[in-house]
Design a protein around this motif. Structure first.
Motif, PDB file in Angstrom:
ATOM      1  N   ARG A 109      19.042  -6.641  15.533  1.00 56.50           N
ATOM      2  CA  ARG A 109      17.691  -6.443  15.005  1.00 56.50           C
ATOM      3  C   ARG A 109      17.216  -7.674  14.221  1.00 56.50           C
ATOM      4  N   ALA A 110      18.093  -8.256  13.419  1.00 57.56           N
ATOM      5  CA  ALA A 110      17.710  -9.419  12.609  1.00 57.56           C
ATOM      6  C   ALA A 110      17.369 -10.613  13.497  1.00 57.56           C
ATOM      7  N   THR A 111      18.176 -10.856  14.520  1.00 55.59           N
ATOM      8  CA  THR A 111      17.900 -11.998  15.390  1.00 55.59           C
ATOM      9  C   THR A 111      16.634 -11.778  16.205  1.00 55.59           C
ATOM     10  N   LYS A 112      16.352 -10.539  16.541  1.00 55.88           N
ATOM     11  CA  LYS A 112      15.101 -10.241  17.253  1.00 55.88           C
ATOM     12  C   LYS A 112      13.911 -10.446  16.320  1.00 55.88           C
ATOM     13  N   GLU A 113      14.021  -9.938  15.110  1.00 55.94           N
ATOM     14  CA  GLU A 113      12.931 -10.035  14.135  1.00 55.94           C
ATOM     15  C   GLU A 113      12.658 -11.486  13.724  1.00 55.94           C
ATOM     16  N   PHE A 114      13.721 -12.255  13.551  1.00 60.73           N
ATOM     17  CA  PHE A 114      13.583 -13.637  13.084  1.00 60.73           C
ATOM     18  C   PHE A 114      13.772 -14.665  14.195  1.00 60.73           C
ATOM     19  N   ALA A 115      13.573 -14.263  15.431  1.00 58.52           N
ATOM     20  CA  ALA A 115      13.843 -15.142  16.582  1.00 58.52           C
ATOM     21  C   ALA A 115      13.128 -16.480  16.477  1.00 58.52           C
TER      22      ALA A 115
ATOM     23  N   ASP B 165      11.924 -18.040  13.817  1.00 60.59           N
ATOM     24  CA  ASP B 165      12.464 -18.841  12.713  1.00 60.59           C
ATOM     25  C   ASP B 165      13.853 -19.383  13.047  1.00 60.59           C
ATOM     26  N   LEU B 166      14.677 -18.549  13.679  1.00 59.99           N
ATOM     27  CA  LEU B 166      16.024 -18.998  14.047  1.00 59.99           C
ATOM     28  C   LEU B 166      15.970 -20.120  15.082  1.00 59.99           C
ATOM     29  N   ASP B 167      15.029 -20.037  15.994  1.00 59.19           N
ATOM     30  CA  ASP B 167      14.863 -21.116  16.974  1.00 59.19           C
ATOM     31  C   ASP B 167      14.500 -22.424  16.292  1.00 59.19           C
TER      32      ASP B 167
ATOM     33  N   THR C 105      27.964 -20.441   9.928  1.00 63.12           N
ATOM     34  CA  THR C 105      27.399 -20.226   8.596  1.00 63.12           C
ATOM     35  C   THR C 105      26.129 -19.388   8.695  1.00 63.12           C
ATOM     36  N   LEU C 106      25.309 -19.657   9.691  1.00 61.67           N
ATOM     37  CA  LEU C 106      24.084 -18.900   9.898  1.00 61.67           C
ATOM     38  C   LEU C 106      24.398 -17.436  10.230  1.00 61.67           C
ATOM     39  N   ILE C 107      25.358 -17.213  11.099  1.00 59.44           N
ATOM     40  CA  ILE C 107      25.771 -15.848  11.450  1.00 59.44           C
ATOM     41  C   ILE C 107      26.302 -15.125  10.221  1.00 59.44           C
ATOM     42  N   SER C 108      27.125 -15.795   9.450  1.00 60.11           N
ATOM     43  CA  SER C 108      27.677 -15.207   8.240  1.00 60.11           C
ATOM     44  C   SER C 108      26.577 -14.843   7.250  1.00 60.11           C
ATOM     45  N   ALA C 109      25.596 -15.721   7.109  1.00 59.27           N
ATOM     46  CA  ALA C 109      24.481 -15.447   6.201  1.00 59.27           C
ATOM     47  C   ALA C 109      23.702 -14.213   6.647  1.00 59.27           C
ATOM     48  N   LEU C 110      23.481 -14.084   7.948  1.00 59.97           N
ATOM     49  CA  LEU C 110      22.785 -12.906   8.457  1.00 59.97           C
ATOM     50  C   LEU C 110      23.606 -11.635   8.230  1.00 59.97           C
ATOM     51  N   GLN C 111      24.918 -11.741   8.405  1.00 60.44           N
ATOM     52  CA  GLN C 111      25.798 -10.582   8.207  1.00 60.44           C
ATOM     53  C   GLN C 111      25.791 -10.102   6.765  1.00 60.44           C
ATOM     54  N   GLN C 112      25.519 -10.987   5.828  1.00 58.11           N
ATOM     55  CA  GLN C 112      25.502 -10.611   4.416  1.00 58.11           C
ATOM     56  C   GLN C 112      24.476  -9.521   4.135  1.00 58.11           C
ATOM     57  N   GLY C 113      23.456  -9.434   4.972  1.00 54.04           N
ATOM     58  CA  GLY C 113      22.436  -8.404   4.799  1.00 54.04           C
ATOM     59  C   GLY C 113      22.983  -6.996   4.929  1.00 54.04           C
ATOM     60  N   THR C 114      24.101  -6.824   5.616  1.00 56.60           N
ATOM     61  CA  THR C 114      24.673  -5.489   5.778  1.00 56.60           C
ATOM     62  C   THR C 114      25.289  -4.978   4.479  1.00 56.60           C
ATOM     63  N   ALA C 115      25.564  -5.873   3.553  1.00 52.74           N
ATOM     64  CA  ALA C 115      26.211  -5.484   2.291  1.00 52.74           C
ATOM     65  C   ALA C 115      25.306  -4.626   1.412  1.00 52.74           C
ATOM     66  N   MET C 116      24.012  -4.650   1.666  1.00 55.10           N
ATOM     67  CA  MET C 116      23.112  -3.856   0.821  1.00 55.10           C
ATOM     68  C   MET C 116      23.083  -2.380   1.230  1.00 55.10           C
TER      69      MET C 116
END
Length: 94
Positions: free
Chosen positions: A23-29, A31-33, A48-59
């Protein structure tokens, strides 16, 4: 009919992370490009980018992750109310 087997918190968290990243990569496609196309973006920065996106699951708590995954698997059914409006069956009181 027997209820489906309950998944462990670890299984749910893994599935939630995959869903969240999708969902995050679809929403921010867009910007990520732009980030990936930047001159200073190197291949090792991808992890590092993948890890940063994964941090969102911690909430999300384990229970919230479970509820979200269950909602994805079993989306609510929508039925027309007496007045003709479409509402969630559990909300529609007739």
């Amino acid at each position: 009919m027997a209820p489906p087997p309950t998944k462990s918190d670890q299984q749910v968290a893994s599935e939630f992370t995959a869903y969240y990243l999708q969902r995050a990569t679809k929403e921010f496609a867009e910007d990520l490009d732009k980030v990936r196309a930047a001159d200073d973006f190197k291949n090792d920065a991808l992890q590092t980018l993948i890890s940063a996106l994964q941090q969102g699951t911690a909430m999300f708590s384990a229970e919230e992750k479970r509820m979200i995954m269950q909602a994805i698997i079993r989306p609510r059914r929508f039925t027309p109310c007496v007045n003709g409006h479409i509402s969630a069956a559990s909300i529609c009181s007739g």
